[in-house]
Design a protein around this motif. Sequence first.
Motif, short mmCIF file in Angstrom:
data_model
loop_
_atom_site.label_atom_id
_atom_site.label_comp_id
_atom_site.label_asym_id
_atom_site.label_seq_id
_atom_site.Cartn_x
_atom_site.Cartn_y
_atom_site.Cartn_z
N ILE A 160 -20.48 -70.39 -5.83
CA ILE A 160 -19.41 -69.92 -4.94
C ILE A 160 -18.04 -69.93 -5.64
O ILE A 160 -17.02 -69.66 -5.02
N GLY A 161 -18.04 -70.28 -6.93
CA GLY A 161 -16.82 -70.22 -7.72
C GLY A 161 -15.84 -71.35 -7.47
O GLY A 161 -14.64 -71.18 -7.69
N ALA A 162 -16.32 -72.50 -7.05
CA ALA A 162 -15.43 -73.64 -6.78
C ALA A 162 -14.77 -74.17 -8.05
O ALA A 162 -13.68 -74.71 -8.01
N GLY A 163 -15.45 -74.05 -9.18
CA GLY A 163 -14.86 -74.42 -10.47
C GLY A 163 -14.92 -75.90 -10.81
O GLY A 163 -14.33 -76.32 -11.81
N GLN A 164 -15.60 -76.70 -10.02
CA GLN A 164 -15.71 -78.13 -10.31
C GLN A 164 -16.39 -78.38 -11.65
O GLN A 164 -16.04 -79.31 -12.37
N CYS A 165 -17.34 -77.54 -11.99
CA CYS A 165 -18.06 -77.69 -13.26
C CYS A 165 -17.12 -77.50 -14.44
O CYS A 165 -17.15 -78.26 -15.41
N VAL A 166 -16.25 -76.51 -14.35
CA VAL A 166 -15.30 -76.22 -15.44
C VAL A 166 -14.28 -77.35 -15.57
O VAL A 166 -13.94 -77.76 -16.69
N LEU A 167 -13.83 -77.89 -14.48
CA LEU A 167 -12.89 -79.00 -14.51
C LEU A 167 -13.52 -80.27 -15.07
O LEU A 167 -12.86 -81.05 -15.74
N THR A 168 -14.81 -80.45 -14.80
CA THR A 168 -15.51 -81.67 -15.20
C THR A 168 -16.03 -81.61 -16.63
O THR A 168 -15.96 -82.61 -17.35
N PHE A 194 -19.07 -75.49 -19.44
CA PHE A 194 -19.02 -74.49 -18.38
C PHE A 194 -17.73 -73.68 -18.43
O PHE A 194 -16.67 -74.18 -18.81
N ASP A 195 -17.83 -72.43 -17.99
CA ASP A 195 -16.68 -71.56 -17.83
C ASP A 195 -16.95 -70.70 -16.61
O ASP A 195 -18.01 -70.81 -15.99
N GLN A 196 -16.00 -69.87 -16.25
CA GLN A 196 -16.18 -68.94 -15.14
C GLN A 196 -15.96 -67.52 -15.66
O GLN A 196 -15.08 -67.28 -16.48
N ASP A 197 -16.79 -66.61 -15.14
CA ASP A 197 -16.67 -65.21 -15.56
C ASP A 197 -15.54 -64.55 -14.77
O ASP A 197 -14.82 -65.20 -14.01
N GLU A 198 -15.37 -63.25 -14.93
CA GLU A 198 -14.27 -62.53 -14.29
C GLU A 198 -14.35 -62.55 -12.76
O GLU A 198 -13.36 -62.35 -12.08
N LEU A 235 -21.83 -85.35 -24.18
CA LEU A 235 -21.43 -84.65 -22.96
C LEU A 235 -22.33 -84.95 -21.76
O LEU A 235 -22.10 -84.44 -20.66
N THR A 236 -23.32 -85.79 -21.96
CA THR A 236 -24.33 -86.04 -20.93
C THR A 236 -23.72 -86.48 -19.60
O THR A 236 -24.06 -85.92 -18.56
N ASP A 237 -22.85 -87.46 -19.62
CA ASP A 237 -22.27 -87.96 -18.37
C ASP A 237 -21.46 -86.90 -17.64
O ASP A 237 -21.56 -86.75 -16.42
N ALA A 238 -20.66 -86.14 -18.37
CA ALA A 238 -19.84 -85.09 -17.76
C ALA A 238 -20.71 -83.99 -17.17
O ALA A 238 -20.41 -83.47 -16.09
N ILE A 239 -21.80 -83.66 -17.83
CA ILE A 239 -22.69 -82.61 -17.32
C ILE A 239 -23.38 -83.06 -16.05
O ILE A 239 -23.47 -82.30 -15.07
N ARG A 240 -23.87 -84.27 -16.04
CA ARG A 240 -24.51 -84.80 -14.82
C ARG A 240 -23.51 -84.82 -13.66
O ARG A 240 -23.83 -84.46 -12.54
N ARG A 241 -22.28 -85.23 -13.94
CA ARG A 241 -21.24 -85.28 -12.92
C ARG A 241 -20.94 -83.87 -12.41
O ARG A 241 -20.78 -83.65 -11.20
N ALA A 242 -20.88 -82.89 -13.31
CA ALA A 242 -20.63 -81.50 -12.90
C ALA A 242 -21.74 -81.00 -11.99
O ALA A 242 -21.48 -80.34 -10.98
N GLY A 243 -22.98 -81.32 -12.32
CA GLY A 243 -24.10 -80.93 -11.46
C GLY A 243 -24.01 -81.58 -10.09
O GLY A 243 -24.26 -80.94 -9.06
N ASP A 244 -23.63 -82.85 -10.06
CA ASP A 244 -23.50 -83.56 -8.79
C ASP A 244 -22.35 -83.03 -7.95
O ASP A 244 -22.43 -83.01 -6.71
N LEU A 245 -21.27 -82.61 -8.60
CA LEU A 245 -20.09 -82.13 -7.87
C LEU A 245 -20.21 -80.69 -7.38
O LEU A 245 -19.43 -80.28 -6.52
N CYS A 246 -21.15 -79.93 -7.91
CA CYS A 246 -21.27 -78.52 -7.54
C CYS A 246 -21.61 -78.40 -6.05
O CYS A 246 -22.68 -78.82 -5.62
#
Length: 64
Positions: free
Chosen positions: A11-19, A24-28, A43-54
Motif C-alpha cells: 500500500i506504499g506506507a514506506g516503513q520498509c524503506v525507513l527501516t 528496500f526502495d519504492q518505485d514511481e 542487515l538481518t535485524d532491520a529486515i525482520r523489523r521491516a517485515g514486521d512493520l509492513c
Amino acid sequence: MRITADNERCIGAGQCVLTAPAVFDQDEDGLVTVLTTEPGAQLTDAIRRAGDLCPSRAITVHED
C-alpha cells in the motif's frame, strides 16, 4: 535469508524503506522494490523489523 515482496499487497506506507533503506526502495508508484534478495547478515535485524512493520504484510522474510 531471502526476501520477497508482493506489489499486489503493498500500500506504499514506506516503513520498509525507513527501516532498511539498503534493502528496500519504492518505485514511481510508491510500491516496494527489493534492492537485494539475499542481503548480508548485518542487515538481518532491520529486515525482520521491516517485515514486521509492513501494514499490508507485503514483505516476506524467508529463513533459509
